[in-house]
Design an enzyme around this catalytic site. Structure first.
Site, PDB file in Angstrom:
ATOM      1  N   GLU A 496      10.968  -9.042   3.236  1.00 33.57           N
ATOM      2  CA  GLU A 496      10.590  -9.487   1.886  1.00 33.57           C
ATOM      3  C   GLU A 496       9.065  -9.474   1.809  1.00 33.57           C
ATOM      4  O   GLU A 496       8.407 -10.489   1.852  1.00 33.57           O
ATOM      5  CB  GLU A 496      11.158 -10.877   1.556  1.00 33.57           C
ATOM      6  CG  GLU A 496      10.971 -11.930   2.613  1.00 33.57           C
ATOM      7  CD  GLU A 496      11.350 -13.327   2.099  1.00 33.57           C
ATOM      8  OE1 GLU A 496      11.290 -13.574   0.877  1.00 33.57           O
ATOM      9  OE2 GLU A 496      11.701 -14.174   2.930  1.00 33.57           O
ATOM     10  N   GLU A 505       1.154  -6.070  -1.503  1.00 32.50           N
ATOM     11  CA  GLU A 505       0.956  -6.867  -0.292  1.00 32.50           C
ATOM     12  C   GLU A 505       1.231  -6.028   0.953  1.00 32.50           C
ATOM     13  O   GLU A 505       1.516  -6.543   2.025  1.00 32.50           O
ATOM     14  CB  GLU A 505       1.795  -8.163  -0.349  1.00 32.50           C
ATOM     15  CG  GLU A 505       1.286  -9.106  -1.442  1.00 32.50           C
ATOM     16  CD  GLU A 505       2.075 -10.412  -1.549  1.00 32.50           C
ATOM     17  OE1 GLU A 505       2.875 -10.703  -0.636  1.00 32.50           O
ATOM     18  OE2 GLU A 505       1.881 -11.138  -2.536  1.00 32.50           O
TER      19      GLU A 505
END
Lengths: 747, 747
Positions: A496, A505
């Site tokens: 995740e 990210e």
């Protein structure tokens, strides 16, 4: 931040305004109004005595110049200082509950220098006096029809400097003209016209532009550099305009919503109520982080208590009122209705409850790869009612597909990389339990603090049962699990790592880095793919917020924001005919990537295979570079302050073609794919300078995801084209190239 | 700075470029070219060997993907590092005389990711290698037809970072397409198309936009933030385009002018010459502060000396050459002609000679009221061949009119206020002498240093003859002259207080302050009136100059600049049909002002008469506030970087209606009113952000002269409107409100 917490009724300040208040406002009247339930009252700054005095000065001057052989030789008239008779206001403790009303018979933008000169003197004297007596909120009429908006705006800018706490609220209609009285009444030019000939406005007699009132506001606040001391007092008319106009105003800095008498209907019992669309508007504004004050105009006439008892002169009834003969006797029936609405607001959607206090609050995106998160951060995300459920479904679906492919003999290895406090480990184990397909579960986490927790959990959680293989490692350096002394290949790699813009990210870089542990033939990533999406928005709130911050870099740094008070500039009709934002895909990533590409990246990293190395790297991450050019069509004029970014991801697409397990923050798709998911706020790519967008313009966005082997950053560039005469496409504006290189994500 | 000094021939660097140079460029060939009179040679960075190698890599890759079941699984091809066979360049001392030529068979903005990927690798490798061997000037082909200009621009931006001294010169046509070869030849997409199908350009097949090439450049340099390492290599075609297109390019950052073979004609003797329009263009560019280099393309083929002796293969003749059979034998006939032009340049107008070295150089306006000027500053201004002559004429005309009015008995008192070193005293005395009307002359000067000089001059100059009454005083505090023990009123008040924008050095405030000495009935000011004028301009040069400076205030400070390399955005046809800038009046001042206005100002200064005092003053100078809204019409698209400001003044309008004595810096009026006057450069009001101007747009300028009794400043605000579909006027952009309040002129 708890989406399940009880929700208190929103706090709303409600004031009362009378266009022709016959008694002067003092602390006693205010006390009376407050005991009736009003929070605020308006009070004119100056009296009719002052107006008469100014008009007399004007008349004298006009007489003088009409008799003078050399009118140009006369100085323009001055308004002599305010006298006690000119104003009823004094410094009082209770003044904080007053909204001062500047005279609306002046014309600050008059093209007649005499009128403009007098108007500015009146206005400055009033604003300065209101500030002096401690009333900071001042209601100011918008530009008079036909006057010069630039001149008007400059006068407003000057007045903003008259006191450190001065707040000017410009009274504007949503579209067309104001319905209520007192702000578009007889103005100085007209008064003067009776005495001498003022140049007539060479008026544009065309039909009014639906966004004309908004455009006026845009000019005023642009001249005033988006000052946070300048806001709108917006009139809510009887007939609400198009949804697009309502949305536009919703995105603007509205300090006051004005409900004139005409905005109320009467219900069967004769009580004032708002129509459904008005109620929806009310609800929408009340959900803002800082909801506007409400001002009820020319209703619930406030009388001093003794007088009220004997019954004041009733206001003339509106047509709706006349239609209903049984006028209720409640003197504050309008207020009571609004308070009732306030108490009975529908509860907010989970995302809004979760994000309460975070609306339009600019955050830096997390950098979980370089920073170690704290437990509370994990905890917040673990509360998501949707995300982990969907992960569990995805794991279960993969397990079934792999069992079919590999048979019962094969022990399926599931690795959760970036396990944090272990929620995905639990979900994987649950999926195993629910499907009856046993797994060997591993958890890899680089954060030494979170590592403590997952070890403890392995020891204490009965589901984990001490069977989870736990590794403290950056996933990119992890050699894979060792089972019975042998390194095993991973069948399912669960992660995740997505950010608000999917790849921001560094999910692609991390998953590339751990792909070596995945079984090359049948290994599956959850998520399998993800894509970044964007759309141009107007968000004066975020723009003015960034303006007040010192760091220059902020304009070139994408920010995570719970976008709330904004407007989509480009919308399309969806299948059910609703207008939804036109959110377009920028690019996508798929996992696992082709082995040849990974090998190639590895070879490039040595610098041997290519001519590169010019911009700081050898090109080993160049396969994760992306770029796009996306074109949007605006319907209505507006201002583009930046781009809203979202993501979509396919956690798993089952091999039998059944429904994919997907997550989405794209407002158009979210409901269908992952309604009520709260883990991600959108991302916002700001523009240093707002770009004006004409009606029906095209907005072309060029965007890049760049990398130099050390970090990843974004670049964005916006161009605007309008339709010229004969429909010819013409450039009308563009942004700079913005780059977040300085604040890129470190790999 | 002496306008009468001898002018040397301008220095011009001339280079030679061959699109198909058959021999490699080394220091010997360069030496040969230099001995023939060329300063510079171009050299391709890479060889045909490199091109073949890249094409082979492409071919291999195309073969690979066409045979692969999963073409997406293949990494994009890399260009392996340059080999010695790929380039003929080495680090050499002589490299400073080389201009490197980047390969023009690539397509940096290709919409095909493969082509774009290869193109960027080739380009970066070339730029980096050229920088490595010490060649900083690199010629780069402009965007290929149909490719994405934003992508192209970003590739250029990236390349600019490859070396600290890299200078990229983008080869562009003035309009339409390039005439010369080598920069629009077969490119990678076409080469690739032979091997696999590249997406065809969905081409806009409309007629080419006259300003299309310029708009492309505007996008490139905007993406590159007006980098001063990025310039244009502009092709001069056989047929020059409209004057408006030439002017636009003239205002841009042109580092190289490319003269292809086709731009030359042949004279009767068969020698290459340029047409008159080409010569004018040449002259115009040569007068720039930093004139571009010239590059002669595919003419004067340079051979090694030994080979040249035996005669190289002649180039194929152009039609003009064929028409003239007698081809001269001079191997550098084109160079010789250009050198001849260079030596025989017409002399510059006085203003340009005077301002030599000051073109486009940003200066702060003088503040003679707060600073004491130095002698050299006075000396420079006293050299003006026109200004003082006109003042003498004006004094003479006033003397005649006053003599008529007052008779011979009245001794006319002339006061020169702000006398400096005394030039206007001398001119007044000369006017007295030439008219035979005796005067009593006074000189008032606040600068104690200049005061020394005028006293000395009074003692030594026979014309002054010790008769001038000299006062050391700020004129505003001067009680007037004392003659025979009596204070006398002044009949003629002569001053030279005007700044570049008329009132910007506070002439109105100073003359108001000294008006008390002027005879109230017949006293005359020289000048009698003056007005400020403005027009919107494009000036990339000043914009990029301001960008490199640290102070933020500069964007809000009007600057005195000898505007040179700029373009007028709005022009009108004058009486003789020429296009001239549309310079419009902002406002004007007249002297003496009405006594009532002065009295009024005096009363206000006490703060008793009005409600004012909000913005820092009592309003005593409010009669000198001005504002205007001026609308301009642009013909062609462009970028507005700011406003050029000028002034006009009437020194004296004789009472018999004969010709006024006037000065003007307004480029439209200067020739008629005060040709060759050199004392003032224009003023420039910058815009923080350039505004794009579509074709036929309206530019609306709002401007203010503000005062708070302590200082005077300007504010300016620009809005742009275009014609939408059906000719509907629509806003397309606007500036911030700019204000020079922080840097206002102290009173």
């Amino acid at each position: 931040m708890d989406p399940n917490a009880e929700e208190p009724a929103p706090i709303v300040y409600i004031g009362q305004h009378e266009s022709q208040r016959e008694i002067s406002v003092n602390s006693q009247l205010l006390g009376d109004a407050q005991s009736l339930g009003y929070d605020l009252l308006t009070a004119p700054i100056t009296t009719t005595h002052f107006q008469s005095r100014v008009l007399a000065i004007l008349a004298d001057y006009v007489k003088l110049i009409s008799e003078s052989p050399l009118p140009d030789a006369l100085p323009l008239p001055n308004i002599s200082p305010l006298t006690p008779k000119d104003t009823d206001l004094s410094p009082e403790d209770s003044n904080s509950a007053l909204i001062a009303v500047a005279s609306s018979w002046i014309d600050l933008g008059s093209k007649d220098p005499l009128i403009a000169h007098i108007s500015r003197q009146v206005f400055n004297a009033e604003v300065a006096y209101a500030a002096f007596v401690g009333i900071s909120s001042i209601l100011v009429q918008g530009p008079v029809q036909g006057s010069d908006v630039a001149q008007y705006s400059r006068a407003i800018l000057e007045a903003l400097s008259l006191g450190p706490y001065v707040q000017l609220h410009i009274v504007l209609p949503m579209t067309g003209e104001l319905e209520m009285e007192g702000f578009d009444g007889e103005h100085l030019s007209e008064l003067a016209r009776k005495q001498y000939v003022v140049e007539e406005d060479e008026d544009d007699d065309g039909e009014p532009e639906p966004f004309g009132s908004w455009e006026t506001w845009d000019t005023i606040r642009s001249v005033c550099s988006y000052s946070n001391k300048l806001t709108v007092a917006l009139e809510v008319p009887r007939q609400l305009p198009f949804a697009s106009i309502q949305s536009r105003w919703y995105s603007e800095s509205i300090r006051l919503l004005l409900f004139p008498r005409t905005s109320f209907l009467r219900n069967a019992k004769g009580y004032p109520v708002l129509s459904k669309p008005h109620q929806q508007l009310f609800t929408r504004f009340l959900r803002l982080r800082f909801p506007p004050w409400l001002l009820l105009v020319d209703v619930d006439s406030i009388k001093p208590m003794e007088e009220a008892a004997s019954g004041g002169a009733p206001l003339e009834p509106t047509p709706a009122e006349s239609a209903n003969s049984a006028e209720p006797q409640d003197p504050v029936s309008h207020l009571r209705y609004i308070r009732h609405l306030q108490q009975t607001q529908p509860s907010r959607p989970p995302m809004e409850r979760f994000g309460q206090g975070y609306q339009d609050y600019i955050q830096s995106p997390l950098q979980p790869l370089t920073d170690n998160l704290e437990s509370i951060t994990y905890e917040v995300f673990e509360k998501d009612p949707v995300k982990y459920e969907w992960y569990e479904r995805a794991v279960a679906a993969v397990l079934k597909d792999l069992r079919k492919k590999l048979g019962e003999q094969h022990e399926i290895v599931v690795a959760v990389v970036g396990a944090g406090r272990g929620p995905l480990v639990t979900r994987s184990l649950r999926a195993s339990k629910s499907t009856g397909i046993p797994i060997r579960c591993c958890a890899v986490e680089k954060n030494p603090n979170a590592h403590v927790l997952i070890q403890r959990r392995n020891a204490t959680d009965p589901l984990w049962n001490g069977q989870v293989l736990i590794y403290k490692s950056d996933m990119r350096a992890w050699p894979g699990p060792t089972v019975n002394g042998n390194v095993r290949q991973v069948d399912i790699l669960v992660s995740e790592l997505l950010g608000s813009f999917a790849d921001n990210e560094l999910s692609p870089e991390c998953l590339d880095g751990v792909q070596h542990v995945l079984h090359p033939d049948h290994g599956i990533n959850i998520p399998q793919s993800y894509s970044a999406h964007l759309t141009p928005i107007a968000t004066p709130k975020l723009y003015s917020d960034l303006l007040t911050r010192p760091a220059d870099d902020l304009w070139e740094t994408p920010a995570v924001v719970m976008l709330h008070q904004y407007d989509d500039l480009c919308t399309i009709a969806n299948a059910s005919g609703e207008r939804v934002p036109d959110v377009k895909e920028a690019w996508s990533f798929h996992h696992p990537i082709a082995p040849a590409i990974l090998t190639h990246a590895f070879v490039r990293a040595g610098g041997a295979s290519d001519a590169g190395g010019w911009t700081g790297g050898d090109g080993k991450n160049e396969h994760n570079v992306r770029s796009c050019k996306v074109s949007f069509k605006a319907q209505d004029r507006g201002v583009c302050h930046g781009l809203a970014g979202y993501f979509e991801t396919v956690l798993y697409a089952p091999e039998d073609g059944s429904k994919k397990v997907e997550l989405s923050t794209n407002p158009v798709m979210m409901k269908a794919k992952s309604e009520d998911m709260i883990s991600w706020f959108p991302i916002f790519f700001p523009l240093k300078k707002p770009i004006f967008i004409p009606d029906e313009a095209e907005i072309e966005v060029s965007m890049w995801r760049q990398t130099d082997d050390r970090k990843v950053w974004y670049e964005w560039f916006v161009e605007v084209f309008a339709q010229g005469t004969k429909g010819k496409r013409m450039k009308v504006g563009g942004s700079e190239l913005h780059s977040s290189k300085k604040n890129g994500c470190l790999m």
